[in-house]
Design a protein around this motif. Structure first.
Motif, PDB file in Angstrom:
ATOM      1  N   ASN A  16      15.273 -22.588 -44.755  1.00 56.78           N
ATOM      2  CA  ASN A  16      16.721 -22.518 -44.849  1.00 56.78           C
ATOM      3  C   ASN A  16      17.112 -21.320 -45.720  1.00 56.78           C
ATOM      4  O   ASN A  16      16.919 -21.347 -46.934  1.00 56.78           O
ATOM      5  CB  ASN A  16      17.247 -23.823 -45.467  1.00 56.78           C
ATOM      6  CG  ASN A  16      18.728 -24.006 -45.248  1.00 56.78           C
ATOM      7  OD1 ASN A  16      19.475 -23.042 -45.144  1.00 56.78           O
ATOM      8  ND2 ASN A  16      19.162 -25.253 -45.200  1.00 56.78           N
ATOM      9  N   HIS A  17      17.632 -20.260 -45.086  1.00 54.88           N
ATOM     10  CA  HIS A  17      17.990 -19.019 -45.783  1.00 54.88           C
ATOM     11  C   HIS A  17      19.471 -18.993 -46.153  1.00 54.88           C
ATOM     12  O   HIS A  17      20.326 -19.394 -45.367  1.00 54.88           O
ATOM     13  CB  HIS A  17      17.706 -17.789 -44.910  1.00 54.88           C
ATOM     14  CG  HIS A  17      16.284 -17.327 -44.945  1.00 54.88           C
ATOM     15  ND1 HIS A  17      15.241 -18.053 -44.394  1.00 54.88           N
ATOM     16  CD2 HIS A  17      15.719 -16.203 -45.468  1.00 54.88           C
ATOM     17  CE1 HIS A  17      14.108 -17.383 -44.564  1.00 54.88           C
ATOM     18  NE2 HIS A  17      14.368 -16.271 -45.221  1.00 54.88           N
ATOM     19  N   TRP A  18      19.759 -18.488 -47.354  1.00 55.97           N
ATOM     20  CA  TRP A  18      21.143 -18.251 -47.789  1.00 55.97           C
ATOM     21  C   TRP A  18      21.565 -16.851 -47.348  1.00 55.97           C
ATOM     22  O   TRP A  18      20.863 -15.865 -47.616  1.00 55.97           O
ATOM     23  CB  TRP A  18      21.252 -18.363 -49.303  1.00 55.97           C
ATOM     24  CG  TRP A  18      22.608 -18.035 -49.855  1.00 55.97           C
ATOM     25  CD1 TRP A  18      23.674 -18.878 -49.986  1.00 55.97           C
ATOM     26  CD2 TRP A  18      23.052 -16.762 -50.366  1.00 55.97           C
ATOM     27  NE1 TRP A  18      24.755 -18.224 -50.536  1.00 55.97           N
ATOM     28  CE2 TRP A  18      24.396 -16.913 -50.783  1.00 55.97           C
ATOM     29  CE3 TRP A  18      22.454 -15.510 -50.512  1.00 55.97           C
ATOM     30  CZ2 TRP A  18      25.143 -15.873 -51.327  1.00 55.97           C
ATOM     31  CZ3 TRP A  18      23.188 -14.471 -51.053  1.00 55.97           C
ATOM     32  CH2 TRP A  18      24.522 -14.666 -51.457  1.00 55.97           C
ATOM     33  N   VAL A  19      22.688 -16.785 -46.643  1.00 53.33           N
ATOM     34  CA  VAL A  19      23.242 -15.518 -46.164  1.00 53.33           C
ATOM     35  C   VAL A  19      24.735 -15.498 -46.477  1.00 53.33           C
ATOM     36  O   VAL A  19      25.410 -16.524 -46.366  1.00 53.33           O
ATOM     37  CB  VAL A  19      23.024 -15.341 -44.645  1.00 53.33           C
ATOM     38  CG1 VAL A  19      23.627 -14.029 -44.157  1.00 53.33           C
ATOM     39  CG2 VAL A  19      21.539 -15.399 -44.291  1.00 53.33           C
ATOM     40  N   GLU A  90      14.788 -11.930 -37.769  1.00 49.06           N
ATOM     41  CA  GLU A  90      15.581 -13.049 -37.266  1.00 49.06           C
ATOM     42  C   GLU A  90      17.002 -13.029 -37.826  1.00 49.06           C
ATOM     43  O   GLU A  90      17.964 -13.393 -37.134  1.00 49.06           O
ATOM     44  CB  GLU A  90      14.890 -14.370 -37.595  1.00 49.06           C
ATOM     45  CG  GLU A  90      13.577 -14.582 -36.861  1.00 49.06           C
ATOM     46  CD  GLU A  90      13.719 -14.439 -35.362  1.00 49.06           C
ATOM     47  OE1 GLU A  90      14.674 -15.021 -34.790  1.00 49.06           O
ATOM     48  OE2 GLU A  90      12.893 -13.735 -34.744  1.00 49.06           O
ATOM     49  N   ILE A  91      17.146 -12.612 -39.084  1.00 46.00           N
ATOM     50  CA  ILE A  91      18.497 -12.492 -39.669  1.00 46.00           C
ATOM     51  C   ILE A  91      19.294 -11.421 -38.924  1.00 46.00           C
ATOM     52  O   ILE A  91      20.467 -11.611 -38.601  1.00 46.00           O
ATOM     53  CB  ILE A  91      18.410 -12.168 -41.175  1.00 46.00           C
ATOM     54  CG1 ILE A  91      17.912 -13.392 -41.931  1.00 46.00           C
ATOM     55  CG2 ILE A  91      19.774 -11.719 -41.725  1.00 46.00           C
ATOM     56  CD1 ILE A  91      17.563 -13.138 -43.368  1.00 46.00           C
ATOM     57  N   GLY A  96      23.699 -10.294 -34.736  1.00 48.96           N
ATOM     58  CA  GLY A  96      24.142  -9.775 -33.450  1.00 48.96           C
ATOM     59  C   GLY A  96      24.480  -8.303 -33.465  1.00 48.96           C
ATOM     60  O   GLY A  96      25.075  -7.780 -32.520  1.00 48.96           O
ATOM     61  N   ALA A  97      24.111  -7.606 -34.541  1.00 52.13           N
ATOM     62  CA  ALA A  97      24.382  -6.167 -34.644  1.00 52.13           C
ATOM     63  C   ALA A  97      23.266  -5.372 -33.972  1.00 52.13           C
ATOM     64  O   ALA A  97      22.097  -5.736 -34.065  1.00 52.13           O
ATOM     65  CB  ALA A  97      24.489  -5.762 -36.109  1.00 52.13           C
ATOM     66  N   GLU A  98      23.663  -4.305 -33.290  1.00 58.01           N
ATOM     67  CA  GLU A  98      22.649  -3.461 -32.644  1.00 58.01           C
ATOM     68  C   GLU A  98      21.763  -2.797 -33.678  1.00 58.01           C
ATOM     69  O   GLU A  98      20.542  -2.759 -33.543  1.00 58.01           O
ATOM     70  CB  GLU A  98      23.336  -2.398 -31.779  1.00 58.01           C
ATOM     71  CG  GLU A  98      22.355  -1.539 -31.001  1.00 58.01           C
ATOM     72  CD  GLU A  98      23.056  -0.510 -30.134  1.00 58.01           C
ATOM     73  OE1 GLU A  98      22.361   0.401 -29.639  1.00 58.01           O
ATOM     74  OE2 GLU A  98      24.284  -0.596 -29.945  1.00 58.01           O
ATOM     75  N   LYS A  99      22.399  -2.259 -34.724  1.00 58.07           N
ATOM     76  CA  LYS A  99      21.658  -1.625 -35.820  1.00 58.07           C
ATOM     77  C   LYS A  99      22.297  -2.006 -37.153  1.00 58.07           C
ATOM     78  O   LYS A  99      23.462  -2.394 -37.207  1.00 58.07           O
ATOM     79  CB  LYS A  99      21.640  -0.101 -35.672  1.00 58.07           C
ATOM     80  CG  LYS A  99      20.815   0.404 -34.499  1.00 58.07           C
ATOM     81  CD  LYS A  99      20.530   1.873 -34.622  1.00 58.07           C
ATOM     82  CE  LYS A  99      19.559   2.326 -33.521  1.00 58.07           C
ATOM     83  NZ  LYS A  99      19.103   3.719 -33.724  1.00 58.07           N
TER      84      LYS A  99
END
Length: 215
Positions: A16-19, A90-91, A96-99
């Motif tokens: 479980n990652h915090w973002v 994975e983040i 959903g960003a291309e770069k």
């Protein structure tokens, strides 16, 4: 994903990652902040430099496995550059960003370079702030020299004595660190000691402990 400001909990590779996203209204290439340590966190950055960057940039914070507000892996052995790169991948996909752009500080600078080497097609640009070279002799020599530039005469002489012993760089490094206190460390890290006090205050406020496992 349509990036929206806020804190998120995302399960990545079983952890479980915090973002956190800030400045999404700027709609820029996301600037992902890679913290140091190893095993540190972004609590202080999030309350100092981060808001200034978010005025013009879309900022993405995330804390690495076993660090800060992100869960530990089930095994204490599951820490490596390879794991950290897979987590980052994975983040980035979740965003959903291309770069993305990377800003890595201290160990985060080293990790940012590793990520860029492994995933060059998804990295737009990199900013490195005092990147470390973990376990390298030059990194340890720089720190020893740095301490000698800020300590009092008594401690300076003690360090000189250690350097005259028939010891390896690792042994000298460990002995020097055993001599210095928090005030001396702050003198090494900060030119302005008011900033050092604020940094210590935020560390204490965060209640986030570095277990040493990442190292």
């Amino acid at each position: 994903m349509l990036m929206t400001d806020g804190e998120y909990r995302i399960e990545i590779n079983g952890i479980n990652h915090w973002v956190k996203i800030d400045g999404s209204e700027n709609e820029t290439v996301p600037l992902v902040i890679i913290h140091g340590g190893p095993g540190g966190n972004l609590y202080t950055f999030e309350r100092t430099v981060g808001p200034l960057l978010a005025v013009k940039r879309t900022i993405v914070y995330y804390e690495q496995r076993g660090s800060g507000r992100t869960e530990k892996p089930s095994s204490d052995q599951d820490y490596s550059i390879k794991f950290l790169i897979e987590d980052f991948k994975e983040i980035k996909n979740w965003l959903g960003a291309e770069k993305v752009d990377l800003l890595g500080f201290s160990f985060g600078g080293e990790l940012a370079l590793e990520i860029s080497d492994a995933l060059p097609e998804v990295i737009h640009s990199i900013v490195l702030s005092a990147p470390s070279l973990m376990n390298s002799e030059i990194n340890k020599m720089v720190q020893i020299t740095g301490f000698m530039s800020v300590v009092n005469n008594e401690l300076y002489n003690e360090i000189q004595k250690i350097q005259k012993e028939a010891l390896s760089i690792d042994e000298i490094y460990n002995k020097v660190w055993s001599l210095v206190d928090t005030e001396t460390v702050d003198l090494l890290l900060f030119e302005n000691q008011e900033n050092a006090k604020m940094n210590r205050k935020l560390w204490e406020e965060s209640n986030l402990v570095n277990t040493g496992l990442m190292y």
